[in-house]
Scaffold this active site. Structure first.
Site, PDB file in Angstrom:
ATOM      1  N   ASP A 141       0.842  -1.198   0.000  1.00  0.00           N
ATOM      2  CA  ASP A 141       0.000   0.000   0.000  1.00  0.00           C
ATOM      3  C   ASP A 141       0.877   1.247   0.000  1.00  0.00           C
ATOM      4  O   ASP A 141       1.946   1.250  -0.600  1.00  0.00           O
ATOM      5  CB  ASP A 141      -0.937  -0.061   1.226  1.00  0.00           C
ATOM      6  CG  ASP A 141      -2.248   0.656   0.981  1.00  0.00           C
ATOM      7  OD1 ASP A 141      -2.229   1.888   0.847  1.00  0.00           O
ATOM      8  OD2 ASP A 141      -3.295  -0.015   0.899  1.00  0.00           O
ATOM      9  N   HIS A 210      -3.647   6.219   3.703  1.00  0.00           N
ATOM     10  CA  HIS A 210      -4.365   5.026   3.241  1.00  0.00           C
ATOM     11  C   HIS A 210      -3.759   3.736   3.800  1.00  0.00           C
ATOM     12  O   HIS A 210      -4.462   2.899   4.367  1.00  0.00           O
ATOM     13  CB  HIS A 210      -4.349   5.033   1.711  1.00  0.00           C
ATOM     14  CG  HIS A 210      -5.234   4.029   1.057  1.00  0.00           C
ATOM     15  ND1 HIS A 210      -4.787   2.778   0.696  1.00  0.00           N
ATOM     16  CD2 HIS A 210      -6.531   4.085   0.678  1.00  0.00           C
ATOM     17  CE1 HIS A 210      -5.779   2.114   0.116  1.00  0.00           C
ATOM     18  NE2 HIS A 210      -6.859   2.885   0.097  1.00  0.00           N
ATOM     19  N   SER A 528     -11.269  -0.677  -0.388  1.00  0.00           N
ATOM     20  CA  SER A 528      -9.949  -0.606   0.267  1.00  0.00           C
ATOM     21  C   SER A 528     -10.064  -0.918   1.747  1.00  0.00           C
ATOM     22  O   SER A 528      -9.115  -1.395   2.355  1.00  0.00           O
ATOM     23  CB  SER A 528      -9.368   0.810   0.155  1.00  0.00           C
ATOM     24  OG  SER A 528      -8.811   1.019  -1.100  1.00  0.00           O
TER      25      SER A 528
END
Ligand SMILES: *[C@@H]1O[C@H](CO)[C@@H](O)[C@H](O)[C@H]1NC(C)=O
Ligand SMILES: *[C@@H]1O[C@H](CO)[C@@H](O)[C@H](O)[C@H]1NC(C)=O
Ligand SMILES: *[C@@H]1O[C@H](CO)[C@@H](O)[C@H](O)[C@H]1NC(C)=O
Ligand SMILES: *[C@@H]1O[C@H](CO)[C@@H](O)[C@H](O)[C@H]1NC(C)=O
Ligand SMILES: *[C@@H]1O[C@H](CO)[C@@H](O)[C@H](O)[C@H]1NC(C)=O
Length: 743
Positions: A141, A210, A528
């Protein structure tokens, strides 16, 4: 386009696409199974191949970006088109593909799934060794924010001995940032264009938030009293709160690319991860990147979990739809954020918001309400919005634009015009996902449906001094909130590349997930967020059943999922219109971790079967791949999709008993509409000491001669011990070669 608008728009869907500029000359070269055991030898032979095409070893060393040497052999290199063509002809080179570009696709969710860590009633948690402390999850990620309290390692045992990874030092990140929770960190810049790296620390440190959110959802240590300004307050923790994290940073400010993701997967295989979690997708839909990387990982027993994408509710948008991975769709959970709006005449209406910050709008005061229609430049021209609460609602244009598009424009117009707050109407999608991506600090906003918007508009038109008071949002949880549902944004099947695979596989919470965000906690929505929920459950399952193959784990998860909510009502899928969810929305259904730990029967697959498909269909397209792809329903998956049923199709499946040795299962068949389905044998008996696997035949016959329609059913094996092994089935009948429906 206004740069800010662009940023906001992108943030909305948690996607950070990268434009295919500058570095489009990176090619990914795949050379198949490794010929040497020693990784150094693998790299040397790659250099030789490249040198012979480029003329010298020096040129080869300059051109090579990444060398893949642990899972399979291959490399990424900067090449001209003609060099790429030449390389493709070289013996031992199986494929040369241009690099493709990649984008990224809390608390309450674990209680909702029955994995409450503090009143342990969960079978799975009780069985998992110390909440998964023996399991290593690789997160590919945007890196990690190691200072977050979610990554505290107090009380952890030593790092598992088999771990071979590293903690790579870089800017603002060094070995002291790894601990017994974050046991590894690597970052990749080889193929990332220089302009994408500007302003980012060259290290595994997370600049976007994220990766941190995802990692803490999987394995965050418990953090008491985490909330977003008091909303969603509770204990924030990962699903496998003691699992170890290995971080691979591949996403930079503008996104990532295939060559880089492959490099991370290759290292993760070497390092010794048990699970790989990828909340990513390619920018242009499905790309063949997954094949070499993830297939070699799965062949080594690593379960690979992918987000399905955020392009719903449009059909055929599911991504990452290869058979050996788990492709995860999103669901909502039983938490809601009601926000009361009081009209000047005393009437109360309710919307959804996360409004807590009163700097711009006092929750105790009435403010003037005005109606801005769609709130674009034209409709706002005649309305004074300064210091007003503005209603943005345009029901008859709703189908013309996407919600995100209209919302972003309206929001920025109102912000610019000095409005106090926005009330935004959208079709009833029960999602506040767009909300959390806009800073509460800028301007509060409330989401309503068109009915509430109509009432507000009528009131503002009929009153001479229309006043409105917006109270602070409260959060409610529990049975009163209809859930789970598949939210509108969750990408839908069927897969365009492989319609004979049923995708997505499973659905898990992905809306308004509270998890670590730098030093605090924020709500995020997207597949996600769903993907790490499944990765965490896989980690726990692996801890309980270390010998289960990735196919068994997937089977356990898919066949035990639920298709109804806790009241027995079929789970709904948001969209236009809302409808009962089908397998293209949620695969097997909503994940049930406690049932997955004891599925009774599983559908296992030898990775060799995947390689047959892979070698035929993804490397050498010279082969007649089409007919093979169409027959993918022969893979022993826990689902069946027949995209072109003309007359009769026979599908074989083999179940392996992993429950009590003595068992009898009966088939319960729910045939799709318009189709006759039979199972032979329809009763399976396992005897003590007898074979553990049994093969059965499913015959599917079209009853109706209808062109191109999908209908859905299921096949469930039930025993007397509460095992219920359900596989979803999708069948499309076709009559002749003309255009067919896709959903
Ligand atoms: C590593 O980072 C920490 C915290 O930023 C810092 O205090 C320390 O000096 C660094 N160590 C090295 C060897 O650079
Ligand atoms: C939890 O946080 C809230 C608000 O941030 C605070 O008022 C409260 O005292 C905290 N409770 C505990 C037990 O720390
Ligand atoms: C719009 O409203 C603001 C605040 O009430 C006021 O100061 C301003 O003069 C108004 N503008 C126009 C053009 O009427
Ligand atoms: C509240 O909003 C103001 C601007 O409207 C902002 O400056 C402030 O940082 C926000 N406070 C919090 C805690 O987010
Ligand atoms: C059977 O399964 C249901 C649903 O998972 C569960 O509520 C029930 O307690 C189980 N019964 C037994 C006897 O295990």
């Amino acid at each position: 386009m206004d740069l800010r608008l662009c940023t906001l728009l992108l943030v909305v869907v948690l996607l950070l696409p990268i434009s295919a500029k500058a570095s489009s000359k990176v090619y990914v070269v795949y050379m198949g199974e490794k010929k040497h055991k020693d990784p150094a030898m693998v790299t040397a032979s790659q250099h030789d191949v490249l040198a012979s095409v480029l003329g010298s070893k020096d040129e080869a060393l300059k051109s090579i970006v990444y060398s893949y040497k642990h899972g399979s052999s291959g490399f990424a290199a900067k090449l001209t088109e003609s060099q790429a063509k030449e390389l493709e002809k070289y013996p031992g080179v199986l494929s040369v593909r241009p690099n493709t570009y990649w984008k990224m696709h809390t608390t309450r969710s674990w209680d909702f799934l029955g994995l409450n860590h503090y009143q342990p009633s969960s079978k799975l948690l009780k069985k998992a060794k110390n909440n998964g402390e023996d399991i290593i999850v690789g997160v590919i990620d945007s890196g990690i924010w190691p200072e977050s309290p979610s990554f505290d390692d107090t009380g952890y045992g030593p790092v598992p001995k088999r771990w071979k990874g590293i903690c790579q030092s870089g800017e603002t990140f060094n070995a002291t940032h790894c601990n017994r929770k974050i046991i590894g960190a690597r970052f990749y810049i080889g193929a990332i264009p220089a302009e994408s790296l500007k302003g980012e620390p060259l290290s595994a440190r997370d600049k976007t938030g994220h990766g941190t959110h995802v990692a803490s959802t999987i394995a965050g240590s418990p953090v008491w009293n985490a909330s977003y300004h008091g909303l969603g307050a509770g204990v924030a923790h990962g699903g496998a709160p003691r699992a170890r994290l290995a971080v691979y940073k591949v996403i930079w400010s503008e996104g990532g690319d295939m060559a880089t993701v492959l490099a991370a997967i290759d290292d993760a295989i070497h390092d010794g991860v048990d699970v790989l979690s990828l909340s990513l997708g390619s920018v242009d839909g499905d790309s063949p990147f997954e094949y070499p990387g993830t297939l070699h990982a799965v062949a080594r027993g690593i379960t690979v979990v992918f987000a399905a994408g955020n392009e719903g509710p449009v059909t055929q948008t599911v991504q990452n739809a290869v058979p050996w991975v788990l492709t995860v769709a999103a669901t909502t959970m039983d938490r809601s954020f009601p926000t009361v709006m009081t009209l000047g005449n005393g009437e109360k209406l309710v919307g959804q918001s996360i409004y807590r910050n009163e700097t711009r709008l006092k929750s105790t005061d009435f403010h003037t309400l005005v109606y801005g229609e769609i709130c674009d430049d034209e409709t706002l021209e005649s309305v004074n919005i300064t210091h007003r609460i503005v209603l943005c609602s345009s029901p008859f244009k709703a189908s013309k634009f996407t919600v995100n598009e209209v919302f972003a424009k309206a929001y920025l117009n109102l912000l610019k015009g000095g409005a106090r707050a926005m009330i935004f109407a959208e079709y009833p999608s029960n999602r506040i996902s767009i909300i959390e991506n806009y800073l509460d600090g800028f301007m509060p906003y409330v989401l309503v449906d068109y009915e509430v918007a109509h009432k507000l508009a009528s009131y503002s038109a009929s009153s001479r001094t229309p006043g409105l008071k917006i109270s602070r949002t409260v959060s409610t949880v529990g049975n009163g909130v209809v859930s789970p549902r598949v939210p509108a944004f969750s990408s839908r099947g069927p897969s365009i590349a492989y319609p004979a695979l049923l995708k997505p596989d499973i659905a898990a919470p992905g809306t308004d997930i509270l998890a670590a965000w730098f030093d605090t906690y924020e709500f995020k929505s997207g597949t996600s967020m769903s993907c790490p929920h499944v990765s965490a459950i896989v980690a726990l399952l692996k801890s309980v059943h270390p010998n289960w193959s990735p196919a068994m784990i997937k089977s356990a998860i898919v066949t035990t999922a639920s298709v109804t909510d806790r009241f027995g009502i079929p789970i709904q899928a948001e969209g236009l219109p809302r409808k009962p969810a089908d397998p293209f929305d949620f695969g097997g259904g909503h994940i049930e971790p406690d049932r997955a730990v004891d599925p009774g029967l599983v559908y296992d697959i030898d990775p060799k079967e995947y390689f047959k498909f892979f070698n035929k269909c993804t490397l050498v397209s010279k082969d007649d791949c089409t007919s093979y792809i169409e027959k993918l329903y022969h893979l022993n998956l826990p689902s069946i999709a027949v995209p072109d049923l003309r007359d009769t199709v026979t599908v074989w499946r083999t179940v392996t008993n992993i429950g009590p040795e003595k068992a009898t299962y009966h088939a319960v068949v729910e045939a799709p509409e318009g189709v006759k389905m039979s199972v032979e044998p329809s009763m399976i008996t396992f005897k003590k000491g007898g074979p553990r696997s049994v093969t059965f035949k499913v015959t599917i016959t079209a009853k109706l001669r209808i062109q191109g329609w999908y209908t859905f059913g299921s096949l469930t094996w039930k025993d007397d011990c509460n095992h219920s092994v359900r596989m979803p089935i999708a069948v499309r009948t076709t009559v002749q070669d003309f255009v067919a429906d896709v959903s």
